[in-house]
Design a protein around this motif. Sequence first.
Motif: not given
Length: 284
Positions: A206-220
């Motif tokens: 259900x989650x171990x590493x915060x994902x938003x840094x990677x989401x930002x990079x993959x989005x734009x």
Amino acid sequence: MRSGTLALVLLTAACSAPAGVAGVSTMPPSPRALSAADPTVDGTATPGPTFAAAVVPPPGDEPVRLPPPKVSRFSYVFPVKGCKVTYERKRLVLPKSTIWAGRGCAFVAPVDGVVHEVNVQNRWKPSTDQGAHREGRYVTVLGEDGVLYLGGHLDTVEPSVRAGVKVKAGKVLGRVGNTGNARSTASNLYFAISWPTPGGYWWIRRGMVDPWTYLDAWWDGNPTLSPRPAVRALRKRVGTLPGCSVLCAGKEQPPKPKPTPKPEETEEPPVIIPFTTEPARSGQ
């Protein structure tokens, strides 16, 4: 003329002359006569001050956007495709992101990999709130980068998606919904990053590493920014199978009442009728 009188005249002339540097006049310049070539407004008035025109750059093409540097050998895509999304960029309770998107939006594989787990049943109940069932319908993908990606609260799972199936980045795995403990909220995707474990260790997937840094990079930003180093570092620090520490237990259930035992039936003692044999009588 007397010498004293001559000196007084020279002194008076010196005092009345404007001060300044020798050879440099301090008197204002006399107005210049206009010539026929001088521009005027109505032919008679003198022109006002003139200023240099602003320099206008020549027209050109739009700036060329340079691609971001490649920081890993893996290529990623944003896990929701073809829809407007929003998501938090901070940890609320768990290290995961709730990606708000319309019902039916496509949840796609973020990277090339293999389908690890598929759950098509929505087993969550508010009366029990079991941790293993909170994500409702979900699919996990074990990427070629060794990272496990979870997409939960799905409305549906694609029929062709089964454990062991190879997928490419961007492959549709399911549709965004609000199953599990999100049934009273708007539709969203529960997105989490971890590492592969046996099925019973649901608190890791259900989650171990915060994902938003990677989401930002993959989005734009940079589609090659990989969570692999962060996942490997955390796994080394806490171990492969750390215990659950947040939102672990479900709701305690009241003990079920035991059925009242039936009273034991008492059997009446059997009636024993003695068996007697009468002697035979002789005939007359």
